[in-house]
Design an enzyme around this catalytic site. Structure first.
Site, mmCIF file in Angstrom:
data_model
loop_
_atom_site.group_PDB
_atom_site.id
_atom_site.type_symbol
_atom_site.label_atom_id
_atom_site.label_comp_id
_atom_site.label_asym_id
_atom_site.label_seq_id
_atom_site.Cartn_x
_atom_site.Cartn_y
_atom_site.Cartn_z
ATOM 1 N N ARG A 1 -8.357 -9.537 -5.684
ATOM 2 C CA ARG A 1 -7.526 -10.722 -5.927
ATOM 3 C C ARG A 1 -8.097 -11.986 -5.259
ATOM 4 O O ARG A 1 -7.348 -12.854 -4.806
ATOM 5 C CB ARG A 1 -6.097 -10.504 -5.424
ATOM 6 N N SER B 1 3.162 -9.316 -9.483
ATOM 7 C CA SER B 1 3.213 -8.770 -8.117
ATOM 8 C C SER B 1 3.290 -9.942 -7.152
ATOM 9 O O SER B 1 2.441 -10.827 -7.203
ATOM 10 C CB SER B 1 1.945 -7.984 -7.789
ATOM 11 N N GLU C 1 0.481 -12.792 -2.897
ATOM 12 C CA GLU C 1 -0.599 -13.035 -3.844
ATOM 13 C C GLU C 1 -0.482 -14.479 -4.349
ATOM 14 O O GLU C 1 -1.461 -15.152 -4.627
ATOM 15 C CB GLU C 1 -0.434 -12.033 -5.003
HETATM 16 N N1 EPU Z 1 5.628 2.196 -6.351
HETATM 17 C C1 EPU Z 1 6.850 2.626 -5.873
HETATM 18 N N2 EPU Z 1 7.924 1.780 -5.995
HETATM 19 C C2 EPU Z 1 7.829 0.568 -6.571
HETATM 20 C C3 EPU Z 1 6.576 0.127 -7.058
HETATM 21 C C4 EPU Z 1 5.477 0.973 -6.940
HETATM 22 O O1 EPU Z 1 6.972 3.709 -5.314
HETATM 23 O O2 EPU Z 1 8.836 -0.124 -6.641
HETATM 24 C C5 EPU Z 1 4.473 3.121 -6.260
HETATM 25 C C6 EPU Z 1 4.109 3.667 -7.652
HETATM 26 O O3 EPU Z 1 4.866 4.805 -7.953
HETATM 27 C C7 EPU Z 1 2.649 3.999 -7.484
HETATM 28 C C8 EPU Z 1 2.178 2.923 -6.505
HETATM 29 O O4 EPU Z 1 3.322 2.397 -5.848
HETATM 30 O O5 EPU Z 1 2.476 5.245 -6.867
HETATM 31 C C9 EPU Z 1 1.391 1.810 -7.196
HETATM 32 O O6 EPU Z 1 2.181 1.225 -8.237
HETATM 33 P P1 EPU Z 1 1.545 0.656 -9.597
HETATM 34 O O7 EPU Z 1 0.593 1.628 -10.175
HETATM 35 O O8 EPU Z 1 2.677 0.168 -10.440
HETATM 36 O O9 EPU Z 1 0.659 -0.574 -9.155
HETATM 37 P P2 EPU Z 1 0.851 -1.685 -8.056
HETATM 38 O O10 EPU Z 1 -0.057 -1.391 -6.921
HETATM 39 O O11 EPU Z 1 2.296 -1.860 -7.724
HETATM 40 C C10 EPU Z 1 -1.037 -3.172 -9.061
HETATM 41 C C11 EPU Z 1 -1.273 -4.625 -9.317
HETATM 42 C C12 EPU Z 1 -0.602 -5.052 -10.621
HETATM 43 C C13 EPU Z 1 -1.138 -4.210 -11.747
HETATM 44 C C14 EPU Z 1 -0.873 -2.732 -11.444
HETATM 45 C C15 EPU Z 1 -1.445 -1.810 -12.467
HETATM 46 C C16 EPU Z 1 -1.527 -5.705 -7.155
HETATM 47 C C17 EPU Z 1 -0.904 -6.594 -6.131
HETATM 48 N N3 EPU Z 1 -0.782 -5.417 -8.214
HETATM 49 O O12 EPU Z 1 0.351 -2.993 -8.833
HETATM 50 O O13 EPU Z 1 -0.967 -6.403 -10.856
HETATM 51 O O14 EPU Z 1 -0.548 -4.558 -12.984
HETATM 52 O O15 EPU Z 1 -1.490 -2.407 -10.165
HETATM 53 O O16 EPU Z 1 -2.844 -1.810 -12.374
HETATM 54 O O17 EPU Z 1 -2.687 -5.316 -6.991
HETATM 55 C C18 EPU Z 1 -0.260 -8.630 -10.423
HETATM 56 O O18 EPU Z 1 -1.232 -8.720 -9.661
HETATM 57 O O19 EPU Z 1 0.526 -9.586 -10.629
HETATM 58 C C19 EPU Z 1 0.005 -7.361 -11.084
HETATM 59 C C20 EPU Z 1 1.082 -7.153 -11.820
#
Ligand code: EPU
Length: 327
Positions: free
Chosen positions: A158, A226, A323
């Site tokens: 990022r 995010s 972010e």
């Molecule tokens: N999780 C939870 N509870 C929640 C949210 C997430 O337990 O409320 C757990 C999920 O179950 C999973 C882990 O956290 O085990 C990661 O969640 P997820 O795969 O949804 O991805 P993320 O890390 O929350 C990142 C990016 C997103 C991107 C997704 C998919 C960042 C800050 N965010 O989210 O990017 O769409 O991966 O690749 O790196 C953005 O940057 O605006 C964005 C939406």
């Protein structure tokens, strides 16, 4: 270029916060950039589609944005050069319509192409840096054009050289992506298991649907995707957390040996999902997303974010970093 005085910014930030700019400048093309006399000694702020900014006050200066029109050309079969104001999602569909692949996993990202570079946006196992091979900028002070190779962009999680220098006088005007004319699905991300992906269009549709399960619909609730970055910690910290919280999701091991852990999980575990403070809330389907319950101010978003940061620090010893840029 178009210049608006005392301009409402509500439609220019995806949170839908009702701040104003002394001047809003919408730039239509690269020959439109002799802004030095106009800007004078005034502060300025470059926003793409406004998907990574939270306004806590009116901006007493110039807010600059590029016209969102999609203008793209293809060279050497697979190199696509696109106007940085174009919306990333429009570009993804445009490339698929021409049999060019590599951007499909970045479907439904709300920002502009320029912002995708600044932030090195990433989702579902793909990042802008995987395909960006050249970035053209114009210096708003001197009108000088510069070109950077992908390596020179210093992409990281990022971030990029352009994010490091936010507040600088360079604006990204064109971005070149090196794509492929053969579709090879990128299925590295765990959540993609079992999704239809026989064609690139199917992959795009699957990812779009998956994304909308986790994020508010922009036409219903404002947000910045995010809100926090996933914290990057060293092995000792990761092992400590894993020991204390065995149900914590597997972290992503980064180049260099650090671990990227899930901020969403930490915030969820701390019980914030679905909670609100004033008119700012934590999205009930995804604790990493803060959203506008209706008429929310930047101050309310910052207050909620601060309360979450404090709680996560206390419970897990982890500092969460936004972010989005707070103005
Ligand atoms: N999780 C939870 N509870 C929640 C949210 C997430 O337990 O409320 C757990 C999920 O179950 C999973 C882990 O956290 O085990 C990661 O969640 P997820 O795969 O949804 O991805 P993320 O890390 O929350 C990142 C990016 C997103 C991107 C997704 C998919 C960042 C800050 N965010 O989210 O990017 O769409 O991966 O690749 O790196 C953005 O940057 O605006 C964005 C939406």
């Amino acid at each position: 270029m178009k210049i608006y005085r005392n301009a409402p910014l509500k439609a220019f930030n995806t949170f839908g916060i009702a701040a104003k700019a002394r001047r809003l400048v919408v730039i239509e093309d690269c020959d439109d950039l002799d802004l030095s006399p106009l800007l004078g000694g005034n502060p300025w702020l470059i926003i793409g589609a406004g998907s990574d900014v939270v306004f806590t006050r009116d901006f007493d200066g110039f807010v600059l944005t590029l016209e969102p029109e999609l203008r793209a050309t293809v060279a050497d079969g697979c190199r696509v050069t696109v106007w940085a104001g174009a919306r990333m999602d429009d570009l993804v569909q445009w490339t698929l319509d021409r049999g060019l692949y590599g951007l499909e996993n970045l479907s439904a990202i709300p920002g502009s192409v320029g912002a995708a570079v600044v932030q090195n946006v990433g989702a579902y196992g793909a990042e802008a840096k995987d395909t960006v091979v050249e970035v053209e900028t114009v210096d708003l002070r001197t009108c000088e054009h510069r070109r950077y190779t992908g390596d020179e962009c210093r992409f990281g999680y990022r971030t990029s050289r352009f994010k490091e220098r936010s507040g600088g006088s360079e604006i990204i005007v064109n971005v070149t992506f090196a794509l492929r004319d053969v579709f090879v699905p990128n299925l590295g991300y765990k959540a993609l298991e079992g999704l239809p992906h026989a064609t690139a269009q199917q992959m795009r549709d699957s990812i779009t649907a998956l994304r909308w399960q986790k994020l508010p619909r922009p036409e219903e609730h404002g947000s910045a995707g995010s809100f926090f970055k996933n914290p990057v910690v060293d092995e000792a910290v990761y092992m400590r957390l894993k020991g204390e919280w065995p149900d914590m999701p597997e972290a992503h091991r980064m180049d260099g040996g650090a671990y990227k852990i899930s901020a969403g999980w930490l915030i969820d575990k701390a019980g914030w999902k679905g909670r609100s403070m004033g008119r700012a809330g934590v999205w009930p389907q995804n604790a990493l997303v803060l959203y506008n319950l209706g008429g929310c101010t930047g101050g309310e978003v910052v207050a909620l974010a601060g309360a979450i940061q404090e709680d996560i620090k206390k419970r897990f010893g982890i500092a969460l970093e936004p972010e989005a840029i707070i103005i």
